[in-house]
Design an enzyme around this catalytic site. Structure first.
Site, PDB file in Angstrom:
ATOM      1  N   GLU A   1      -5.216  -6.506   2.549  1.00  0.00           N
ATOM      2  CA  GLU A   1      -3.982  -7.177   2.976  1.00  0.00           C
ATOM      3  C   GLU A   1      -4.070  -8.696   2.887  1.00  0.00           C
ATOM      4  O   GLU A   1      -3.140  -9.351   2.417  1.00  0.00           O
ATOM      5  CB  GLU A   1      -3.622  -6.763   4.411  1.00  0.00           C
ATOM      6  CG  GLU A   1      -3.159  -5.315   4.565  1.00  0.00           C
ATOM      7  CD  GLU A   1      -4.310  -4.342   4.779  1.00  0.00           C
ATOM      8  OE1 GLU A   1      -5.489  -4.766   4.663  1.00  0.00           O
ATOM      9  OE2 GLU A   1      -4.033  -3.163   5.069  1.00  0.00           O
TER      10      GLU A   1
ATOM     11  N   ALA B   1       3.765  -2.738  11.127  1.00  0.00           N
ATOM     12  CA  ALA B   1       3.658  -4.136  11.554  1.00  0.00           C
ATOM     13  C   ALA B   1       2.250  -4.438  12.082  1.00  0.00           C
ATOM     14  O   ALA B   1       1.844  -5.592  12.154  1.00  0.00           O
ATOM     15  CB  ALA B   1       4.700  -4.431  12.623  1.00  0.00           C
ATOM     16  N   ASP B   2       1.516  -3.373  12.398  1.00  0.00           N
ATOM     17  CA  ASP B   2       0.139  -3.531  12.884  1.00  0.00           C
ATOM     18  C   ASP B   2      -0.789  -4.082  11.794  1.00  0.00           C
ATOM     19  O   ASP B   2      -1.856  -4.602  12.089  1.00  0.00           O
ATOM     20  CB  ASP B   2      -0.429  -2.177  13.330  1.00  0.00           C
ATOM     21  CG  ASP B   2       0.497  -1.455  14.270  1.00  0.00           C
ATOM     22  OD1 ASP B   2       0.169  -1.372  15.457  1.00  0.00           O
ATOM     23  OD2 ASP B   2       1.553  -0.990  13.809  1.00  0.00           O
ATOM     24  N   PHE B   3      -0.384  -3.925  10.520  1.00  0.00           N
ATOM     25  CA  PHE B   3      -1.250  -4.403   9.437  1.00  0.00           C
ATOM     26  C   PHE B   3      -1.013  -5.881   9.124  1.00  0.00           C
ATOM     27  O   PHE B   3      -1.770  -6.488   8.379  1.00  0.00           O
ATOM     28  CB  PHE B   3      -1.039  -3.558   8.158  1.00  0.00           C
ATOM     29  CG  PHE B   3      -1.170  -2.067   8.375  1.00  0.00           C
ATOM     30  CD1 PHE B   3      -1.923  -1.562   9.425  1.00  0.00           C
ATOM     31  CD2 PHE B   3      -0.537  -1.172   7.529  1.00  0.00           C
ATOM     32  CE1 PHE B   3      -2.039  -0.188   9.650  1.00  0.00           C
ATOM     33  CE2 PHE B   3      -0.644   0.207   7.731  1.00  0.00           C
ATOM     34  CZ  PHE B   3      -1.394   0.692   8.801  1.00  0.00           C
TER      35      PHE B   3
ATOM     36  N   HIS C   1      -0.628   1.707  15.573  1.00  0.00           N
ATOM     37  CA  HIS C   1       0.447   2.086  14.651  1.00  0.00           C
ATOM     38  C   HIS C   1       1.828   1.960  15.280  1.00  0.00           C
ATOM     39  O   HIS C   1       2.762   2.633  14.870  1.00  0.00           O
ATOM     40  CB  HIS C   1       0.243   3.526  14.137  1.00  0.00           C
ATOM     41  CG  HIS C   1      -0.638   3.608  12.936  1.00  0.00           C
ATOM     42  ND1 HIS C   1      -1.927   3.134  12.930  1.00  0.00           N
ATOM     43  CD2 HIS C   1      -0.418   4.077  11.685  1.00  0.00           C
ATOM     44  CE1 HIS C   1      -2.468   3.326  11.740  1.00  0.00           C
ATOM     45  NE2 HIS C   1      -1.564   3.898  10.958  1.00  0.00           N
TER      46      HIS C   1
ATOM     47  N   GLU D   1       0.849  -1.191   0.000  1.00  0.00           N
ATOM     48  CA  GLU D   1       0.000   0.000   0.000  1.00  0.00           C
ATOM     49  C   GLU D   1       0.882   1.238   0.000  1.00  0.00           C
ATOM     50  O   GLU D   1       1.719   1.404   0.891  1.00  0.00           O
ATOM     51  CB  GLU D   1      -0.909  -0.007   1.231  1.00  0.00           C
ATOM     52  CG  GLU D   1      -1.991  -1.078   1.159  1.00  0.00           C
ATOM     53  CD  GLU D   1      -2.538  -1.479   2.524  1.00  0.00           C
ATOM     54  OE1 GLU D   1      -2.258  -0.783   3.510  1.00  0.00           O
ATOM     55  OE2 GLU D   1      -3.236  -2.517   2.586  1.00  0.00           O
TER      56      GLU D   1
END
Lengths: 343, 325
Positions: free
Chosen positions: A79, A103-105, A148, A49
């Site tokens: 994702e 890394a949260d995604f 985040h 993204e």
């Protein structure tokens, strides 16, 4: 060796430059590694993204779209689906790099990573492999708050079939990435936003830092600190301060937490008998718990004192700067942990 | 399409193979030595048959937990499948995958997901690889109506349409997800309507009419090979057996028997046989074909059972692919 060094200040890297070593920042090393990977193999492609935004994922992918065109592609906000898409492309021999700005995604990709990519080789009886590389970045500060700034690496530790790397220096950022690109298995790389500007020696040519091999960053005989990612810098700073008090700390950086190089960690703890573990995620269920358990399983007598962990508290990250300050451990906390281990 | 162009005999033979392969499982499953949860395709044979007739060996195929028929229609060895179901080392995955995860990379089947909707992006991924490489392989991905409720369905259709990828989505709408009927799960019974929303060429066909499926797939595959972007086929059909195992849902009270009996009248094999009578195919010809196929499968099953179980070390050896740095 300049390649094992952790440069804390500008002076450190300047010294290496004066000795004839080229120095790059962590983000420049990442950018160069991806450029070289794209250049060396037409089957490599990058997707993420906003990967071709002007900012280029904090600079890590800057200029790559211009240089490689359709092989550097923006991604819909999808994702999990897209993790499946690139996994299958890898399954037929391509070399995709999936980039998550945070890394949260990664938990959004979790189904495809844990149910599919990690197991494809196994379920197919060894016929198919998934040479997928997933980059993601741990954030911190500026009120990034609870969605985040997470280090989600521990979530993936209990999925057999994945490899997990946390580079702590510019040299390792490039070398672990290029190693991951050569690996026929899915590899997750967790970078740290606060390391992006750190500078250190990085050779121009392509090279590999092997996955599954720890490194001793600093030798010492009194206490072992096992540290990853940004905490390696903090551990070195703590060790320098403690040295002034006559305490010799050994700092071990596993570099990958899956596979985990227990041999190097055991050797260090055999020598010091004391262990402090530093992580960039919450305490419970972290990689440190795994290290301590494996030590206890193999030789509990190695430990002459209780183990201390320096991790985030078992809380989501708060927003307010005052709370943030209290939330994140620092060099002083590591010093305190070492002193506690010695007391 | 001119009916002379339709390979009628091949279609019939494939449908018989798919039916007999699974009837054999029903026959032996009670012995309880085939220790894998089987999801049977009986009643839906026209779809795999009509679509796969257009595929080349090197084209990619993605299937689901209900996978046997798709693999066979693409050319998989029945014995390698049976051996896999028996957990033997000669199975198509050396006994690591079972009924839900067959893989035949030589046939473009690189692995199979048993997570509903999990495979849909995989067909898009193999198509992306073809597109980036500029090769002329196409990809086909089969899934059920239940999978169209997953996020991966929408994520995959969106991306395939965006990049104009050579992928054929085939939704086998059999009206049930495990035992939940479609009307309890979706406000619109036509899944293909959603594909149109992504700008994808869509067909909705009678999934029990093999020639209807064949003709839709013919148009779809031509579009894909010409670089015209993805195509979606919804084939309406009915699953005779329960979600898993050789039993039937009316026996558990999950469905009405009457509903099944109505659909049995639409049996794709019987319907096709009736049509082929015009070509001179008689009931006895058909019976002979069934007997021949059944004998071949009997032998395949017995050979599969003679294969060894895998060594224990195998499960450790297969965690990672060796190589790299």
């Amino acid at each position: 060796m300049p390649w094992t060094a952790v440069c804390i200040s500008k002076d450190d890297s300047l010294r290496f430059e004066q000795d004839g070593h080229r120095c790059l920042s962590y983000v420049e090393a990442l950018n160069e590694a991806q450029r070289q990977a794209l250049d060396s193999d037409p089957e490599v492609f990058l997707i993420g993204e906003g990967i071709d935004d002007v900012g280029g994922v904090f600079g890590s992918t800057k200029g790559l779209k211009e240089a490689f065109g359709d092989r550097v592609m923006d991604m819909p906000i999808a994702e999990n689906g897209l993790t499946g898409v690139v996994s299958a492309a890898a399954g037929v021999g391509m070399k995709p790099v999936l980039v998550h700005m945070r890394a949260d995604f990664l938990p959004m990709s979790m189904d495809q990573l844990t149910n599919h990519a990690a197991k494809w080789h196994y379920m197919s009886g060894g016929q198919t492999s998934i040479p997928l590389v997933v980059r993601s970045i741990i954030g911190r500060g500026w009120g990034s708050a609870a969605q985040h700034s997470q280090g989600t690496h521990s979530m993936f530790l209990s999925t057999p079939g994945l490899k997990i790397a946390l580079p702590s220096t510019p040299y390792d950022a490039k070398g672990l990435f290029l190693s991951a690109m050569q690996d026929p298995n899915p590899v997750l790389i967790f970078e740290h936003r606060w390391l992006y500007d750190s500078v250190g020696p990085v050779p121009e040519e392509m090279y590999a830092v092997p996955l599954g091999e720890a490194i001793v960053r600093r030798k010492g005989s009194d206490v072992t600190i096992v540290a990853v990612s940004q905490t390696v810098q903090q551990a070195i700073q703590a060790a320098d301060t403690l040295a002034e008090k006559g305490i010799e700390v050994e700092v071990v950086d596993p570099r990958t937490i899956a596979p985990l190089d227990m041999k190097t960690i055991m050797e260090s703890v055999s020598k010091t008998g004391r262990l402090v573990i530093c992580d960039v995620s919450c305490k419970t269920g972290g990689y440190g718990a795994e290290i301590v358990c494996r030590l206890a399983e193999s030789d509990p007598a190695l430990l002459q004192a209780p183990v201390h962990r320096v991790s985030f508290p078992d809380l989501p990250t708060p927003n307010s700067p005052v709370l943030e300050e209290a939330y994140y451990p620092g060099v002083d906390d590591i010093i305190a942990a070492v002193e506690a281990a010695l007391s | 399409m001119n009916t002379a162009e339709i390979p009628r005999r091949d279609l019939l033979e494939t449908m018989v193979l798919l039916r007999c392969f699974e009837e054999k499982i029903v026959e032996v499953y009670g012995r309880q030595d085939m220790k894998t949860p089987v999801h049977l395709y009986i009643g839906q044979e026209a779809i795999a048959t009509g679509v796969c007739a257009h595929l080349r060996k090197e084209d990619y195929l993605v299937t689901t937990h209900r996978s046997h028929a798709h693999c066979l229609a693409k050319g998989a060895d029945p014995q390698a499948l049976y051996a896999e179901f028996y957990g033997r080392v000669d199975g198509c995955c050396k006994g690591m995958g079972g009924s839900m995860h067959p893989a035949f990379p030589d046939l473009g089947i690189i692995g199979t997901s048993a997570i509903v909707g999990g495979g849909i992006p995989h067909g898009v991924g193999t198509a992306l690889a073809s597109s980036l490489r500029g090769d002329d392989r196409i990809s086909v991905v089969f899934f059920g109506d239940g999978a169209s409720e997953e996020g991966t369905f929408h994520e995959s259709l969106n991306f395939a349409a965006l990049k104009k990828l050579p992928v054929l989505f085939v939704c086998e709408n059999n009206g049930y997800a495990t035992v939940s009927p479609l009307f309890n799960r979706q406000p619109n019974p036509d899944v293909s309507e959603r594909a149109k929303g992504y700008g994808i060429t869509s067909y909705c066909v009678d999934g029990n009419d093999v020639e209807a499926v064949y003709e839709a797939a013919d148009k779809a595959v031509k579009q894909l090979r010409q670089g015209g972007g993805p195509v979606f086929i919804e084939a309406k059909t009915y699953r005779w057996k329960g979600h898993v195992g050789p039993g039937e849902d009316w026996k558990t009270g999950a469905r009405d028997r009457e509903e099944l009996e109505q659909w049995k009248k639409e049996c794709p094999l019987k319907r096709y046989l009736a049509k082929l009578k015009e070509d001179g195919v008689s009931a006895s010809d058909f019976d002979a074909l069934v007997q021949k196929t059944d004998a071949m499968l009997d032998a395949a099953l017995e050979e599969a059972r003679k294969s060894e179980f895998p060594p224990t070390e195998q499960m450790y050896e297969l965690l990672y692919r060796k190589g790299g740095c």
